[in-house]
Design a protein around this motif. Structure first.
Motif, PDB file in Angstrom:
ATOM      1  N   LEU A  41       0.805  -1.224  -0.020  1.00 14.44           N
ATOM      2  CA  LEU A  41      -0.080  -0.019   0.002  1.00 14.44           C
ATOM      3  C   LEU A  41       0.790   1.313   0.137  1.00 14.44           C
ATOM      4  O   LEU A  41       0.204   2.306  -0.156  1.00 14.44           O
ATOM      5  CB  LEU A  41      -0.876   0.009   1.144  1.00 14.44           C
ATOM      6  CG  LEU A  41      -1.926  -1.126   1.321  1.00 14.44           C
ATOM      7  CD1 LEU A  41      -3.081  -0.797   2.279  1.00 14.44           C
ATOM      8  CD2 LEU A  41      -2.746  -1.294  -0.173  1.00 14.44           C
ATOM      9  N   GLY A  42       2.195   1.170   0.236  1.00 20.15           N
ATOM     10  CA  GLY A  42       2.774   2.301   0.114  1.00 20.15           C
ATOM     11  C   GLY A  42       2.687   3.402   1.151  1.00 20.15           C
ATOM     12  O   GLY A  42       2.894   4.871   0.726  1.00 20.15           O
ATOM     13  N   MET A  43       2.296   3.122   2.376  1.00 20.41           N
ATOM     14  CA  MET A  43       1.837   4.109   3.131  1.00 20.41           C
ATOM     15  C   MET A  43       2.928   4.751   3.927  1.00 20.41           C
ATOM     16  O   MET A  43       4.082   4.302   3.958  1.00 20.41           O
ATOM     17  CB  MET A  43       1.083   3.415   4.338  1.00 20.41           C
ATOM     18  CG  MET A  43      -0.320   3.011   3.761  1.00 20.41           C
ATOM     19  SD  MET A  43      -1.268   1.647   4.951  1.00 20.41           S
ATOM     20  CE  MET A  43      -1.539   2.861   6.424  1.00 20.41           C
ATOM     21  N   THR A  44       2.909   5.764   4.562  1.00 28.22           N
ATOM     22  CA  THR A  44       3.818   6.289   5.097  1.00 28.22           C
ATOM     23  C   THR A  44       4.206   5.783   6.723  1.00 28.22           C
ATOM     24  O   THR A  44       3.205   5.210   6.903  1.00 28.22           O
ATOM     25  CB  THR A  44       3.780   7.948   5.636  1.00 28.22           C
ATOM     26  OG1 THR A  44       2.719   8.033   6.459  1.00 28.22           O
ATOM     27  CG2 THR A  44       3.422   8.678   4.252  1.00 28.22           C
ATOM     28  N   PRO A  45       5.585   5.900   7.009  1.00 34.98           N
ATOM     29  CA  PRO A  45       5.620   5.398   8.356  1.00 34.98           C
ATOM     30  C   PRO A  45       4.653   5.905   9.405  1.00 34.98           C
ATOM     31  O   PRO A  45       4.232   5.053  10.283  1.00 34.98           O
ATOM     32  CB  PRO A  45       7.101   5.733   8.638  1.00 34.98           C
ATOM     33  CG  PRO A  45       7.623   5.948   7.419  1.00 34.98           C
ATOM     34  CD  PRO A  45       6.571   6.529   6.505  1.00 34.98           C
ATOM     35  N   GLU A  46       4.449   6.836   9.233  1.00 33.12           N
ATOM     36  CA  GLU A  46       3.527   7.724  10.279  1.00 33.12           C
ATOM     37  C   GLU A  46       1.824   6.826  10.188  1.00 33.12           C
ATOM     38  O   GLU A  46       1.247   6.818  11.142  1.00 33.12           O
ATOM     39  CB  GLU A  46       3.375   8.975  10.285  1.00 33.12           C
ATOM     40  CG  GLU A  46       2.312   9.720  11.272  1.00 33.12           C
ATOM     41  CD  GLU A  46       2.271  11.263  11.252  1.00 33.12           C
ATOM     42  OE1 GLU A  46       1.164  11.757  11.385  1.00 33.12           O
ATOM     43  OE2 GLU A  46       3.308  11.895  10.906  1.00 33.12           O
TER      44      GLU A  46
END
Length: 202
Positions: A41-46
């Motif tokens: 999903l390529g989500m950000t770390p946060e």
């Protein structure tokens, strides 16, 4: 962490896929789910750290199946709903089963935890991805990537989406970004026929 927008090579990406730990205990179930989530999903770390149980969308089937994940953010365009694959459903199912038997997480809203805290820290997430990349490089006899961490995984996913035929706007929508300018740091990896200028001025 990654101002020049590094990505993982195709060989390193495949090596990372092979190095995802088997979900056979509490921490490995968590690590397995986190890595599959980042890589799909390529989500950000946060965004990964702040995911909550209520952000998981389930079907009405019996047993229910995970169909999507809601990302809730404060930035314009950041909030979005991302469909999930069978692979991610399986990874999160293993983690939720392990999480349910972990007494410290009962009643906690956050999806991912550590043994000592109800939420992943930046350090824990960075350590997980860096450690797994180092292991993947060693196992496949590849040089370690110059940059390691969740952001380089996200960058790689964004470029993969473009290479798979997604439009710039589709990538922006899926990644929770407002402007094509947010992709400029990855422009060196785009195919020649992918233009950010036309999208930015449209």
């Amino acid at each position: 962490e990654d101002p020049k927008g590094a990505i993982l090579s195709p060989r390193m990406w495949r090596a990372l896929e092979r190095q995802i730990p088997a979900p056979d205990d509490l921490i490995r179930c968590r690590d397995h789910a986190v890595l599959v989530l980042l890589m799909e999903l390529g989500m950000t770390p946060e965004e990964v750290r702040l995911l909550e149980m209520g952000h998981l969308c389930w079907s009405d089937d019996v047993p229910p199946k995970l169909t999507a994940i809601q990302v809730v953010g404060e930035r314009d365009k950041q909030s979005r709903t991302l469909p999930t694959s069978d692979k991610l459903h399986s990874a999160l199912r293993h983690w939720l089963q392990a999480r349910a038997s972990y007494h410290a997480m009962q009643g906690q809203p956050t999806l991912f935890c550590t043994r000592k805290a109800p939420q992943l820290s930046n350090h824990t997430l960075l350590h997980l991805v860096t450690k797994t990349l180092k292991q993947a490089a060693a196992a496949s006899r590849l040089p370690e990537p110059a940059r390691m961490g969740p952001q380089v995984v996200r960058n790689t996913v964004l470029v993969q989406w473009l290479e798979a035929g997604c439009t710039v706007q589709e990538v922006l929508d899926r990644s929770g970004m407002k402007s094509p300018n947010a992709l400029l740091h990855l422009r060196a990896y785009f195919a020649e026929d992918i233009s950010l200028v036309s999208t930015a001025t449209a």
